[in-house]
Design a protein around this motif. Structure first.
Motif, short mmCIF file in Angstrom:
data_model
loop_
_atom_site.label_atom_id
_atom_site.label_comp_id
_atom_site.label_asym_id
_atom_site.label_seq_id
_atom_site.Cartn_x
_atom_site.Cartn_y
_atom_site.Cartn_z
N ILE A 192 0.86 -1.19 0.00
CA ILE A 192 0.00 0.00 0.00
C ILE A 192 0.89 1.23 0.00
N SER A 193 0.64 2.14 -0.92
CA SER A 193 1.45 3.36 -1.03
C SER A 193 0.60 4.58 -0.71
N LEU A 194 1.02 5.32 0.31
CA LEU A 194 0.36 6.55 0.71
C LEU A 194 1.30 7.71 0.41
N SER A 195 0.85 8.70 -0.32
CA SER A 195 1.72 9.83 -0.64
C SER A 195 0.93 11.13 -0.69
N ALA A 226 -6.66 7.04 8.64
CA ALA A 226 -5.32 7.24 8.07
C ALA A 226 -5.30 6.91 6.59
N THR A 227 -6.27 6.14 6.13
CA THR A 227 -6.32 5.74 4.72
C THR A 227 -6.81 6.87 3.83
N ARG A 273 -4.32 -0.02 10.70
CA ARG A 273 -5.65 0.43 10.27
C ARG A 273 -5.68 0.60 8.75
N VAL A 274 -4.59 1.10 8.20
CA VAL A 274 -4.52 1.26 6.74
C VAL A 274 -4.66 -0.09 6.05
N ILE A 275 -3.97 -1.09 6.58
CA ILE A 275 -4.05 -2.44 6.00
C ILE A 275 -5.47 -2.98 6.11
#
Length: 373
Positions: A192-195, A226-227, A273-275
């Motif tokens: 998962i990539s958060l940017s 957070a997602t 939580r993101v996962i």
């Protein structure tokens, strides 16, 4: 499920992107690995500020008038109080000839002292006020200027009472565009990539639901996580937000990264939580598109803020068009009914006129005949 965090540097040469077709062996290895969460980008960057550093003797004889009557304690639900905030004085970042007095928490002061341990960075005045100097002064002033100008706190405080209240928050430029995507193999979420995309976006656009009325919120309100978060929790004054920012900038390097911001608001376990959120999104996506459940290839799904924003704008536009259609439909019906009524009236008038003419001619003929006789 295990969690592995990748830094930007660690990603290079160690992760196969969807642009490269993995071999069967590589796919098998990726399926076994724990889901990775990578965060990239900065939310805020402080302004570069420089003041002349004063010597100890200059600090001793410096004359600055400071109101020391106000001290603030932080109260907790159990009735206890922490140590009072410290009164701090430093140069105003917008005017080198003026000074500004602020309150900083003990926690922030301790962080600053650990980072800036030079001889004259912190001078304890006889009136109990802490005078910032040198690198420490420049650092704190840089963050104050960022909050005032880049985040638009100064202009947003329309009534000038020092607080951001109600709709004043609309013009705060503290939002950012989220770019979120993940790689997957069949049912397995691989990475998962958060940017962060464009920064310093005004709140009226990135968080429009905050300013909607109750009924509108029911249609568009989404639980922050957070997602999907596209702004970080914020304080309602420059002074409080300055203290908050210093604590968010955990390594005190003049930037608040996405990782630091998410950690501050959602806790150190935000990745879990993101996962969880992403796996739910992925399950729903495969349910709607079962043809994408392919164990033989690495694929990517982009559900970032930009995409969500477009979808929301499309929904709002569609609602507007539907409203326009309804209004147009009502107008046409009204016009049609009005035209129909007008037409019926004209027909009645024509009929009456025709009847009147006919009877008039009959009478006229009868009169002529009678006269002739």
């Amino acid at each position: 499920m295990g969690i592995s965090i990748l830094s930007s540097a660690a990603q290079v040469g160690t992760y196969i992107t969807p642009r490269i077709k993995p071999t069967a062996k590589e796919l098998a290895e990726l399926k076994k690995e724990p889901t990775k969460v990578a965060t990239e980008g900065n939310i805020y960057t402080s302004t570069a500020i420089h003041f002349k550093e004063l010597s100890l003797e200059e600090l001793k004889y410096e004359k600055i008038s400071v109101d020391t009557s106000k001290f603030t304690y932080v109260s907790y639900s159990d009735g206890t109080k922490n140590e009072p905030n410290r009164l701090v004085v430093m140069h105003d970042p917008e005017n080198n000839n003026k000074f500004v007095t602020i309150q900083l928490s003990k926690k922030s002061i301790d962080q600053l002292k650990q980072k800036f341990d030079g001889t004259n960075n912190f001078f304890e005045r006889s009136d109990g006020v802490l005078r910032l100097n040198g690198d420490a002064e420049a650092f704190v002033a840089g963050w104050m200027q960022n909050i005032r100008m880049d985040r638009n706190y100064s202009k947003s405080d329309v009534d000038g009472n020092g607080l951001i209240e109600g709709d004043e928050a609309k013009t705060l430029t503290i939002g950012y565009k989220r770019q979120t995507n993940y790689d997957y193999i069949g049912k397995k979420v691989v990475k998962i990539s958060l940017s962060v995309g464009e920064k310093y976006q005004d709140m009226e656009h990135v968080a429009a639901s905050l300013f909607m009325d109750k009924n509108e919120k029911l249609q568009f309100q989404t639980k922050r996580s957070a997602t999907n978060a596209n702004y970080i929790q914020f304080e309602n004054s420059v002074e409080k937000e300055l203290d908050h920012t210093i604590q968010m900038d955990s390594d005190l390097n003049g930037t608040v990264t996405l990782k630091e911001g998410l950690t501050d608001e959602f806790g150190k376990d935000y990745r879990k939580r993101v996962i969880t959120d992403t796996e739910k999104i992925h399950t729903d996506m495969l349910y709607d598109h079962p043809n994408l459940n392919d164990d033989s290839q690495l694929q990517n799904n982009d559900f970032g803020f930009a995409k969500a924003k477009k979808e929301q704008e499309a929904t709002l536009q569609q609602m507007s068009q539907d409203t326009l259609k309804i209004s147009t439909f009502d107008l046409l019906n009204f016009t049609s009914e009005k035209d129909k009524n007008t037409s019926d009236t004209l027909k009645q008038l024509q009929l009456q006129t025709a009847k009147s003419s006919y009877f008039g001619k009959q009478d006229e003929t009868a009169t002529i005949q009678k006269t002739s006789e």
